[in-house]
Design a protein around this motif. Structure first.
Motif, mmCIF file in Angstrom:
data_model
loop_
_atom_site.group_PDB
_atom_site.id
_atom_site.type_symbol
_atom_site.label_atom_id
_atom_site.label_comp_id
_atom_site.label_asym_id
_atom_site.label_seq_id
_atom_site.Cartn_x
_atom_site.Cartn_y
_atom_site.Cartn_z
ATOM 1 N N MET A 32 -27.308 26.447 -19.182
ATOM 2 C CA MET A 32 -26.644 26.282 -20.478
ATOM 3 C C MET A 32 -25.170 26.693 -20.392
ATOM 4 O O MET A 32 -24.318 26.041 -20.987
ATOM 5 C CB MET A 32 -27.368 27.106 -21.547
ATOM 6 C CG MET A 32 -28.765 26.621 -21.869
ATOM 7 S SD MET A 32 -28.857 24.920 -22.448
ATOM 8 C CE MET A 32 -28.090 25.083 -24.039
ATOM 9 N N LEU A 35 -23.275 23.834 -18.813
ATOM 10 C CA LEU A 35 -23.112 22.739 -19.770
ATOM 11 C C LEU A 35 -22.049 23.071 -20.812
ATOM 12 O O LEU A 35 -21.230 22.211 -21.175
ATOM 13 C CB LEU A 35 -24.447 22.429 -20.445
ATOM 14 C CG LEU A 35 -25.518 21.802 -19.554
ATOM 15 C CD1 LEU A 35 -26.865 21.771 -20.263
ATOM 16 C CD2 LEU A 35 -25.114 20.406 -19.121
ATOM 17 N N LEU A 36 -22.033 24.314 -21.275
ATOM 18 C CA LEU A 36 -21.024 24.716 -22.251
ATOM 19 C C LEU A 36 -19.623 24.726 -21.644
ATOM 20 O O LEU A 36 -18.643 24.429 -22.336
ATOM 21 C CB LEU A 36 -21.366 26.085 -22.835
ATOM 22 C CG LEU A 36 -22.568 26.117 -23.773
ATOM 23 C CD1 LEU A 36 -22.936 27.555 -24.128
ATOM 24 C CD2 LEU A 36 -22.323 25.299 -25.018
ATOM 25 N N THR A 58 -26.146 19.099 -23.982
ATOM 26 C CA THR A 58 -26.440 20.532 -24.089
ATOM 27 C C THR A 58 -27.522 20.783 -25.136
ATOM 28 O O THR A 58 -28.459 21.552 -24.893
ATOM 29 C CB THR A 58 -25.159 21.313 -24.447
ATOM 30 O OG1 THR A 58 -24.150 21.030 -23.475
ATOM 31 C CG2 THR A 58 -25.418 22.804 -24.498
#
Length: 126
Positions: A32, A35-36, A58
């Motif tokens: 995560m 992805l951020l 995401t």
């Protein structure tokens, strides 16, 4: 003697489950975070369509993991992430760079806190 074997077996199973869940949470929070980061990079260069696409990826990944996270984690943390993802979606929709980056920073911090809170340390035990 049977009792001792049973107790040792149960402790091993509990420790193994704890380690497995920690590994899962660590891997998922790392994914995560990555992805951020890609969403943040797109926002920084003001590529809003790409940022929106990456945010959708995401959110899809978050929804895929959400069932397991609900079992393993505090629901308040999950609710905070859900709220911040929706806020970020709206800020990207209106192309507000400062608010979008602020929400991204908050999301990254939330994921880091989850990873740290699940770590097997004396501080987390007591």
């Amino acid at each position: 003697m049977r009792t001792i074997i049973t107790i040792v077996t149960i402790v091993i199973i509990l420790c193994g489950g704890s380690f497995a869940s920690y590994q899962y949470i660590t891997t998922a929070t790392g994914t995560m975070g990555t992805l951020l980061e890609s969403v943040e990079n797109s926002i920084t260069v003001e590529k809003w369509e790409k940022a929106d696409e990456e945010l959708n990826i995401t959110q899809k990944k978050w929804e895929d993991n959400n069932m397991w996270w609900s079992i393993l984690l505090d629901h308040q943390a999950i609710d905070n992430i859900d709220i911040n993802l929706k806020r970020l979606e709206k800020h990207i929709g209106v192309q507000d760079i400062s608010e979008s980056l602020g929400e991204l920073t908050t999301l990254k911090l939330l994921f880091e806190q989850i990873s740290g809170a699940e770590m097997f340390t004396l501080e987390n035990i007591f």
